[in-house]
Design a protein around this motif. Sequence first.
Motif, PDB file in Angstrom:
ATOM      1  N   ARG A 135       0.839  -1.207   0.000  1.00 54.59           N
ATOM      2  CA  ARG A 135       0.000   0.000   0.000  1.00 54.59           C
ATOM      3  C   ARG A 135       0.867   1.246   0.000  1.00 54.59           C
ATOM      4  O   ARG A 135       0.588   2.201  -0.711  1.00 54.59           O
ATOM      5  N   SER A 138       1.055   4.297  -3.114  1.00 56.87           N
ATOM      6  CA  SER A 138       0.790   5.732  -3.004  1.00 56.87           C
ATOM      7  C   SER A 138       2.042   6.543  -3.295  1.00 56.87           C
ATOM      8  O   SER A 138       1.986   7.734  -3.524  1.00 56.87           O
ATOM      9  N   LYS A 139       3.159   5.905  -3.330  1.00 57.82           N
ATOM     10  CA  LYS A 139       4.430   6.632  -3.494  1.00 57.82           C
ATOM     11  C   LYS A 139       4.498   7.434  -4.797  1.00 57.82           C
ATOM     12  O   LYS A 139       4.953   8.567  -4.784  1.00 57.82           O
ATOM     13  N   PHE A 146       2.317   9.114  -6.334  1.00 60.52           N
ATOM     14  CA  PHE A 146       1.555  10.355  -6.247  1.00 60.52           C
ATOM     15  C   PHE A 146       2.257  11.372  -5.360  1.00 60.52           C
ATOM     16  O   PHE A 146       2.327  12.555  -5.683  1.00 60.52           O
ATOM     17  N   THR A 147       2.814  10.937  -4.268  1.00 66.67           N
ATOM     18  CA  THR A 147       3.545  11.875  -3.413  1.00 66.67           C
ATOM     19  C   THR A 147       4.823  12.317  -4.115  1.00 66.67           C
ATOM     20  O   THR A 147       5.234  13.467  -4.001  1.00 66.67           O
ATOM     21  N   ALA A 203      -2.663  15.764  -6.829  1.00 69.64           N
ATOM     22  CA  ALA A 203      -2.047  14.641  -6.103  1.00 69.64           C
ATOM     23  C   ALA A 203      -2.927  14.192  -4.942  1.00 69.64           C
ATOM     24  O   ALA A 203      -3.103  12.987  -4.708  1.00 69.64           O
ATOM     25  N   LEU A 204      -3.512  15.140  -4.220  1.00 68.25           N
ATOM     26  CA  LEU A 204      -4.370  14.794  -3.080  1.00 68.25           C
ATOM     27  C   LEU A 204      -5.599  14.016  -3.555  1.00 68.25           C
ATOM     28  O   LEU A 204      -5.995  13.025  -2.945  1.00 68.25           O
ATOM     29  N   THR A 247      -4.629  10.487  -4.456  1.00 70.27           N
ATOM     30  CA  THR A 247      -4.338   9.666  -3.271  1.00 70.27           C
ATOM     31  C   THR A 247      -5.633   9.230  -2.599  1.00 70.27           C
ATOM     32  O   THR A 247      -5.802   8.072  -2.216  1.00 70.27           O
ATOM     33  N   VAL A 248      -6.582  10.176  -2.444  1.00 70.28           N
ATOM     34  CA  VAL A 248      -7.867   9.844  -1.809  1.00 70.28           C
ATOM     35  C   VAL A 248      -8.600   8.782  -2.636  1.00 70.28           C
ATOM     36  O   VAL A 248      -9.185   7.832  -2.108  1.00 70.28           O
ATOM     37  N   LEU A 266      -7.313   6.535  -4.606  1.00 70.52           N
ATOM     38  CA  LEU A 266      -6.630   5.247  -4.460  1.00 70.52           C
ATOM     39  C   LEU A 266      -6.991   4.578  -3.148  1.00 70.52           C
ATOM     40  O   LEU A 266      -7.294   3.380  -3.103  1.00 70.52           O
ATOM     41  N   VAL A 267      -6.959   5.364  -2.050  1.00 74.42           N
ATOM     42  CA  VAL A 267      -7.279   4.787  -0.730  1.00 74.42           C
ATOM     43  C   VAL A 267      -8.712   4.281  -0.736  1.00 74.42           C
ATOM     44  O   VAL A 267      -9.012   3.194  -0.240  1.00 74.42           O
TER      45      VAL A 267
END
Lengths: 201, 146
Positions: free
Chosen positions: B88, B92-93, B95-96, B131-132, B135-136, B138-139
């Motif tokens: 996991r 997410s890496k 995107f950050t 990016a935010l 990430t949201v 994806l989670v």
Amino acid sequence: MPDERLKTFGDEQLMKELAAGNHEAFEELLRRYETQVITFCYAFMRNRDSAEDLAQETFLRVFRNAARYMPVAKFTTWLYKIATNLCINESKKGQIRHSRSLDEPAGSDPDGTRIIERLANKGDAPLTEAEKHEAQTLIERAIAHLPDDQRTTLVMVEYHHMPYQEIAEILGVTVSAIKMRVKRARETLRETLKILQAESK
Amino acid sequence: MSEPSITRSAPKEITCEQCRDLLSEYVDHELSDQEKVDVEHHVATCIKCASESTRLVGIKNIVQNWEGVKGSSKFREAVLEQYISESRMMASKPFTDAAAAARAESQRQQEQETGKPPAASTAFWIAVVVALIATVALVAFLFAGE
């Protein structure tokens, strides 16, 4: 529903799936090699808890490096090199407390002799479940008494069925060294088994 | 057409010492064809070496009965738990990393234009928002799939 096709994939193909993010590929690798890797680490450490910790780290390193994995050598050679490096580094940290089973007193084992002899002669009558359990204990004790180099090498020959060349590559020694270790391991085992037989009388 | 004949190397005479040196490799099938022929020829004619060969095969049979060390009931669960946690983080890496790269590029552009360290620019904030959102999403996707 688990992907049954993965069971038919070769190791290199599984690694490609793992690198592509297929979680089931990791589960299949774990299923395939769990006992083998734990046993490999146990041959180094002679401690079950340490063996499991190191086996866990081995599998995680396989995952972390999946994208970089190049099938230049056999997958198992790469896998066990990772395990070897982890075990050697852990061994260097200090004394590992060996599993209790090695320190157990010999005790009276009147059937031990017959079990060993029957195992040696493949054609003899099969063992009962109780005898099989006893046999595992006897064999593990005999293997555990081997010096480190002889033990790790012999386990790779007899349990993992690896050729000498692959063992030499994994352990970073010459094939000649492997030949010598195997020969000496069998001589040592013979003496250990004689002692186990004498204890049982 | 006749079948090609399989020629077996002629055995060379070896001493008991030479034979015993090779027996361990012999039972492991690690000898060359010639060495194998030499050992088999010697063992067929020497009771002592034949007996030694039988003993070595016996030792091999004993050890090969070992079933190894099976993992505890918690082993597989522990490995999979750690694997899922790490996979996991890895997912997410990107995107950050993209947000960090966008910010660095924006700062570089502003420095070039003004010669001064930049205040946060519109392009930067757009990159952060994208990016935010990713990430949201994806989670949400990962948790929806459980």
